[in-house]
Design a protein around this motif. Structure first.
Motif, short mmCIF file in Angstrom:
data_model
loop_
_atom_site.label_atom_id
_atom_site.label_comp_id
_atom_site.label_asym_id
_atom_site.label_seq_id
_atom_site.Cartn_x
_atom_site.Cartn_y
_atom_site.Cartn_z
N MET A 23 0.15 10.68 -3.25
CA MET A 23 -0.01 10.42 -1.66
C MET A 23 -0.05 11.71 -0.99
SD MET A 23 -0.56 7.36 -1.27
CE MET A 23 -0.60 7.65 0.61
N ILE A 24 0.59 12.94 -1.27
CA ILE A 24 0.60 14.26 -0.66
C ILE A 24 -0.72 14.75 -0.95
CG2 ILE A 24 1.59 16.44 -0.67
CD1 ILE A 24 4.12 15.44 -1.39
N LEU A 25 -1.32 14.56 -2.03
CA LEU A 25 -2.75 14.99 -2.15
C LEU A 25 -3.49 14.29 -1.38
CD1 LEU A 25 -2.78 15.48 -6.23
CD2 LEU A 25 -2.69 17.46 -4.41
N ALA A 26 -3.48 13.09 -1.21
CA ALA A 26 -4.30 12.29 -0.26
C ALA A 26 -4.30 12.75 1.10
CB ALA A 26 -3.98 10.89 -0.29
N GLN A 27 -3.20 12.89 1.61
CA GLN A 27 -2.83 13.43 2.98
C GLN A 27 -3.66 14.84 3.09
OE1 GLN A 27 -1.82 11.67 5.40
NE2 GLN A 27 -1.81 10.12 3.81
N ILE A 28 -3.68 15.68 2.13
CA ILE A 28 -4.39 16.89 2.37
C ILE A 28 -5.88 16.81 2.20
CG2 ILE A 28 -4.83 19.08 0.82
CD1 ILE A 28 -2.05 19.01 -0.15
N CYS A 29 -6.25 15.81 1.53
CA CYS A 29 -7.78 15.13 1.72
C CYS A 29 -8.21 14.80 3.09
CB CYS A 29 -8.28 14.23 0.70
SG CYS A 29 -8.07 14.91 -1.26
N TYR A 30 -7.01 13.98 3.75
CA TYR A 30 -7.46 13.36 4.86
C TYR A 30 -7.53 14.41 6.00
CZ TYR A 30 -6.61 8.41 3.83
OH TYR A 30 -7.03 7.10 3.39
N THR A 31 -6.31 15.44 5.94
CA THR A 31 -6.66 16.58 6.72
C THR A 31 -7.91 17.41 6.84
OG1 THR A 31 -4.21 17.00 6.32
CG2 THR A 31 -5.42 18.77 7.45
N ASN A 274 -4.80 4.98 -2.98
CA ASN A 274 -4.35 4.22 -2.00
C ASN A 274 -3.97 2.55 -2.67
OD1 ASN A 274 -3.86 5.86 0.22
ND2 ASN A 274 -5.95 5.52 1.26
N LEU A 275 -5.28 2.54 -3.18
CA LEU A 275 -5.12 0.98 -4.01
C LEU A 275 -3.86 0.91 -5.12
CD1 LEU A 275 -8.93 0.23 -4.37
CD2 LEU A 275 -7.15 -1.13 -3.04
N TRP A 276 -3.99 2.20 -5.84
CA TRP A 276 -2.73 2.33 -7.07
C TRP A 276 -1.38 2.25 -6.49
CZ3 TRP A 276 0.87 5.39 -8.72
CH2 TRP A 276 1.36 5.35 -9.94
N CYS A 277 -1.52 3.16 -5.24
CA CYS A 277 -0.05 3.18 -4.69
C CYS A 277 0.35 1.95 -4.07
CB CYS A 277 0.05 4.40 -3.61
SG CYS A 277 0.06 6.00 -4.70
N THR A 278 -0.61 1.20 -3.37
CA THR A 278 -0.29 -0.06 -2.61
C THR A 278 0.25 -1.15 -3.57
OG1 THR A 278 -1.70 0.38 -1.03
CG2 THR A 278 -1.13 -1.77 -1.42
N GLU A 279 -0.53 -1.01 -5.06
CA GLU A 279 0.05 -1.94 -5.89
C GLU A 279 1.44 -1.60 -6.68
OE1 GLU A 279 -2.37 -4.46 -9.40
OE2 GLU A 279 -2.61 -2.17 -9.50
N ALA A 280 1.47 -0.22 -6.65
CA ALA A 280 2.72 0.05 -7.48
C ALA A 280 4.00 0.12 -6.57
CB ALA A 280 2.40 1.58 -7.86
N LYS A 281 3.79 0.62 -5.15
CA LYS A 281 4.95 0.77 -4.21
C LYS A 281 4.95 0.16 -3.09
CE LYS A 281 7.30 4.00 -4.92
NZ LYS A 281 8.66 3.83 -5.50
N GLY A 282 3.78 -0.56 -2.72
CA GLY A 282 3.81 -1.21 -1.43
C GLY A 282 2.93 -0.64 -0.29
N PRO A 283 2.20 -1.43 0.77
CA PRO A 283 1.69 -0.83 1.59
C PRO A 283 2.40 0.14 2.70
CG PRO A 283 2.10 -3.01 2.28
CD PRO A 283 2.47 -2.86 0.90
N VAL A 284 3.82 -0.07 2.93
CA VAL A 284 4.63 0.41 3.83
C VAL A 284 4.82 1.92 3.27
CG1 VAL A 284 6.58 0.85 5.14
CG2 VAL A 284 5.52 -1.39 4.68
N PHE A 285 5.06 2.05 1.79
CA PHE A 285 5.19 3.47 1.17
C PHE A 285 3.90 4.09 1.32
CE2 PHE A 285 4.38 5.97 -2.34
CZ PHE A 285 5.48 6.82 -2.59
#
Length: 362
Positions: A23-31, A274-285
């Motif tokens: 998720m941190i890597l994803a946020q760097i990509c978003y930046t 995002n899809l993997w983390c949503t399934e593993a940890k939930g959308p709020v995570f």
């Protein structure tokens, strides 16, 4: 010996830290997406055309992986399931992102990235309305969730309605990527309202996505479908509102690079994360990491690009982040004290599992 023990410890703890790292890597990509996309819009690219092209690229990137890696895992696509994917694509791609990127054209990367932090609170509020989340206002952690959601919404109102004076820039920007033909016309209120509305539909998408993943647990295939269906929806909408053929033409410039970057990294790699983390940890995570890109965007925009930073965005962004983490603290206490829950409350707890996995370790 000590090195070997540290390596074993890292190896043992990596699965637990994997969602956080991704998720941190994803946020760097978003930046970088915020910066390069804003530069492309300033150069004259139409946001709706960008959304269409970006998701075509994203779909083409994910297609071979989805086809070969999920041939045996992919469920049969029924009409009901395709209809669900169609609505999911509308909420997550065409409707949401067209509003979202149009708001970026009217405001700034810092402004939009601040508003994105409200998605967690909005997801929580929608879950309550749909009776997917139970809140005990007699409990401190329940009060923390309600207050956190309210504080986040107060931050949204601050960002939307109060622009305030611009902060003094520290020297000149080190990099100028806006282009010499800047055609952006700033309309703060209109852009803020579009961004806030997109956050609402985005929150609905997170909740619906969690349900769809249970019925269609093929993440690559689902992401591919959303890219292609969303691109088609966006193309139809763009043709209706944009009659100029020149708007569809992009050269070997910032417009092309922003489209390729958005398609490969955001609609492809980050969408899969995002899809993997949503399934593993939930959308709020997933949404709790949005402040990372907000901070990085503010730093890049202000210190590196020389972009104006307004008091309203800074103040509202701080309020939103405070509310977000108050909400997350309340949900963390939910998971930390499951045994203290009243038996009657357990019977009426209709929360979907993915919304309760915020602090649960894999």
């Amino acid at each position: 010996m000590k090195i070997a023990m540290k390596e074993r410890e890292i190896t043992r703890n990596f699965p637990r830290c994997k969602p956080h790292i991704l998720m941190i890597l994803a946020q760097i990509c978003y930046t970088f997406m915020y910066i390069i996309t804003e530069a492309s819009f300033n150069h004259g690219m139409n946001p709706c055309v960008y959304v269409t092209y970006r998701h075509i690229v994203g779909g083409l990137v994910m297609l071979p992986f989805a086809y070969f890696l999920e041939r045996r895992k992919r469920p049969k696509l029924t009409l009901a399931l395709f209809t669900e994917i169609f609505v999911l694509s509308l909420l997550g791609v065409s409707l949401t992102l067209n509003m979202y990127f149009t708001s970026l054209k009217y405001t700034s990367a810092t402004q939009v990235s601040c508003l994105v932090n409200t998605i967690a609170s909005l997801t929580f509020i929608i879950a309550i309305v749909l009776r997917l989340e139970v809140v005990d206002i007699r409990n401190p952690r329940g009060i923390a969730k309600v207050v956190g959601a309210g504080v986040s919404l107060a931050g949204v109102m601050t960002i939307t309605l109060y622009k305030g004076p611009a902060l003094k820039n520290v020297g000149h920007g080190l990099i100028h990527i806006g282009g010499s033909t800047k055609v952006v016309q700033e309309n703060w209120l209109k852009g803020s309202l579009l961004a806030a509305t997109s956050c609402i539909t985005w929150s609905m998408w997170y909740i619906m996505q969690a349900y769809t993943l249970k019925r269609y647990p093929a993440q690559l295939s689902l992401g591919t479908w959303m890219n292609f269906v969303g691109a088609t929806q966006s193309a139809v909408f763009t043709v209706i509102v944009q009659h100029s053929k020149a708007a569809w033409t992009i050269g070997f410039d910032i417009d092309l690079w922003s489209t390729l970057y958005g398609g490969v990294f955001i609609s492809g790699i980050v969408n899969l994360i995002n899809l993997w983390c949503t399934e593993a940890k939930g959308p709020v995570f997933v949404t709790m990491f949005n402040p990372v890109s907000t901070i990085l965007v503010a730093i890049l925009a202000y210190f590196v690009l020389g972009e104006k930073l307004y008091v309203g965005s800074v103040l509202g962004g701080v309020i939103v982040i405070l509310g977000l983490y108050l909400l997350l603290w309340g949900k963390e206490r939910d998971e930390a004290q499951p045994k203290q829950q009243d038996p009657e409350e357990q019977k009426t707890d209709l929360s979907i599992p993915v919304l309760k996995n915020l602090s649960e370790e894999p």
